[in-house]
Design a protein around this motif. Structure first.
Motif, mmCIF file in Angstrom:
data_model
loop_
_atom_site.group_PDB
_atom_site.id
_atom_site.type_symbol
_atom_site.label_atom_id
_atom_site.label_comp_id
_atom_site.label_asym_id
_atom_site.label_seq_id
_atom_site.Cartn_x
_atom_site.Cartn_y
_atom_site.Cartn_z
ATOM 1 N N UNK A 98 0.841 -1.206 0.000
ATOM 2 C CA UNK A 98 0.000 0.000 0.000
ATOM 3 C C UNK A 98 0.876 1.256 0.000
ATOM 4 N N UNK A 99 0.514 2.254 -0.821
ATOM 5 C CA UNK A 99 1.317 3.477 -0.888
ATOM 6 C C UNK A 99 0.572 4.627 -0.230
ATOM 7 N N UNK A 100 1.339 5.593 0.274
ATOM 8 C CA UNK A 100 0.713 6.848 0.691
ATOM 9 C C UNK A 100 1.147 7.938 -0.299
ATOM 10 N N UNK A 101 0.334 8.951 -0.408
ATOM 11 C CA UNK A 101 0.558 9.981 -1.428
ATOM 12 C C UNK A 101 0.584 11.365 -0.794
ATOM 13 N N UNK A 102 1.516 12.205 -1.278
ATOM 14 C CA UNK A 102 1.527 13.635 -0.942
ATOM 15 C C UNK A 102 1.196 14.399 -2.202
ATOM 16 N N UNK A 103 0.153 15.208 -2.124
ATOM 17 C CA UNK A 103 -0.271 15.928 -3.336
ATOM 18 C C UNK A 103 -0.188 17.439 -3.126
ATOM 19 N N UNK A 104 0.135 18.140 -4.208
ATOM 20 C CA UNK A 104 0.137 19.594 -4.180
ATOM 21 C C UNK A 104 -1.208 20.079 -4.688
ATOM 22 N N UNK A 105 -1.860 20.955 -3.899
ATOM 23 C CA UNK A 105 -3.203 21.440 -4.241
ATOM 24 C C UNK A 105 -3.158 22.964 -4.364
ATOM 25 N N UNK A 111 -1.022 17.845 -8.356
ATOM 26 C CA UNK A 111 0.171 17.073 -8.738
ATOM 27 C C UNK A 111 0.582 16.168 -7.593
ATOM 28 N N UNK A 112 1.077 14.987 -7.954
ATOM 29 C CA UNK A 112 1.636 14.104 -6.921
ATOM 30 C C UNK A 112 3.049 14.591 -6.634
ATOM 31 N N UNK A 113 3.291 14.930 -5.353
ATOM 32 C CA UNK A 113 4.603 15.441 -4.964
ATOM 33 C C UNK A 113 5.526 14.279 -4.619
ATOM 34 N N UNK A 114 4.987 13.300 -3.889
ATOM 35 C CA UNK A 114 5.791 12.126 -3.552
ATOM 36 C C UNK A 114 4.880 10.966 -3.176
#
Ligand code: ATP
Length: 317
Positions: A1-8, A310-313
């Motif tokens: 399972x992945x976690x996501x950091x997104x720029x909003x 955008x997906x940051x990491x």
């Protein structure tokens, strides 16, 4: 399972015209929307519980069902229950940079980030237009926030037509920390004061279509910053500026700096100055700070952005 950091990212309105009434009690709008790189970070991770949790350290942002990001997750759970059952609960952490209730669509952008993030986390493979259809159920600004950039918005502002990117312009954004304007109040007051000049129903479609060939869109197609500055327009200034002298004063101060143009964004209380370069934006930020030495006034310098969420990491849980 992945976690996501997104720029909003936040959005500003380069153009906001109120054309008329809609049967759903919203207004029929003609907008030109622009993303800027003043952005929140939205972290998404799955949890071993079967709940949605939202955290945000910023005052006045709800950490429950009142949060638009929570509502976005709830919508995804309702639509894709099999994925929720497979992947488990959702933890959303919002790191706020975008001022709240400011006319910059911060909540809408957070909700858009949750839709994009869960689509990736749950491997749904939704198209942009599928994501935008879901987004429209959450609010009029949310579909724009998915893809961002520069776009015309008609209908409630959610019928989008992309325009060429304008990524070499800058803005100085100003807002008094303790001064917010209710979006509902601004539109209701506008209806009370100017509703008698609304365009008749049968003429709305052609008026909305005319925006596509209007002067602002031509200036954007020509990437003509000077023209764009002169054509900035926001009908809501007609009700907000007389009622909020501080917003009016900020708007006039920005206008007098020699910026390409100045305008209130959305229903305010944010005001922005359009700048042709980073250096000009820095100078204007200093000029405004010197002209209004009020510690309640926050100023940000931001660049136009041609992207939405955008997906940051990503990381393994
Ligand atoms: P718009 O321009 O779309 O009208 P806005 O920028 O004026 O939006 P938001 O920052 O989205 O306003 O906040 C509006 C209200 O929504 C706030 O009063 C806040 O309590 C509530 N809210 C709910 N979720 C969020 C969120 N994730 N971020 C910020 N505010 C939120």
């Amino acid at each position: 399972m992945r976690s996501y950091s997104l720029t909003a990212p936040a959005k500003i309105n380069l153009y906001l015209e109120i054309l008329g009434d809609r049967p759903d009690e919203y207004h029929e709008l003609a907008l030109v929307l622009q993303s800027i790189d003043l952005a929140d970070k939205v972290d998404l991770r799955s949890s071993s519980t079967d709940t949605i949790r939202v955290r945000c350290d910023y005052p006045d942002v709800p950490q429950n069902k009142g949060n638009l990001a929570y509502q976005a997750a709830q919508l995804m759970v309702a639509e894709f229950n099999h994925a929720f059952a497979q992947y488990g609960g959702i933890e959303i952490t919002i790191h706020k940079q975008i001022p709240v209730a400011a006319g910059l669509a911060g909540g809408s952008s957070n909700a858009a980030a949750v839709l994009v993030g869960l689509d990736l986390m749950w491997k749904l493979g939704l198209t942009q237009s599928e994501l935008q259809e879901l987004a429209a159920q959450l609010g009029a600004d949310v579909p724009f926030c998915i893809a961002g950039g520069t776009a015309i918005g008609t209908g409630r502002g959610d019928q989008l037509s992309p325009l060429p990117g304008l990524d070499n312009l800058y803005v100085v954004v100003g807002k008094y920390r303790n001064l917010t304007v209710s979006t509902a109040w601004a539109y209701q007051t506008y209806r009370q004061q100017f509703g008698n000049s609304y365009i008749a129903d049968q003429d709305l479609a052609s008026r909305a279509a005319a925006v596509h060939s209007g002067s602002m869109v031509k200036a954007i197609n020509n990437k003509d910053g000077v023209q764009i500055g002169q054509l900035l327009h926001n009908d809501l200034e007609r009700v907000v500026l007389p009622a909020y002298p501080q917003v009016l004063q900020l708007r006039q101060t920005f206008q007098n700096t020699g910026a390409l143009g100045a305008m209130m964004s959305g229903s305010g209380s944010t005001v922005f100055a359009l700048c042709e370069s980073y250096n000009q934006a820095q100078q204007i930020q200093q000029q405004v700070r010197a002209a209004i030495p009020n510690s309640d006034l926050d100023l940000w310098l931001a660049k136009f952005s041609s992207t939405g969420i955008l997906v940051q990491s990503t990381a393994k849980n």
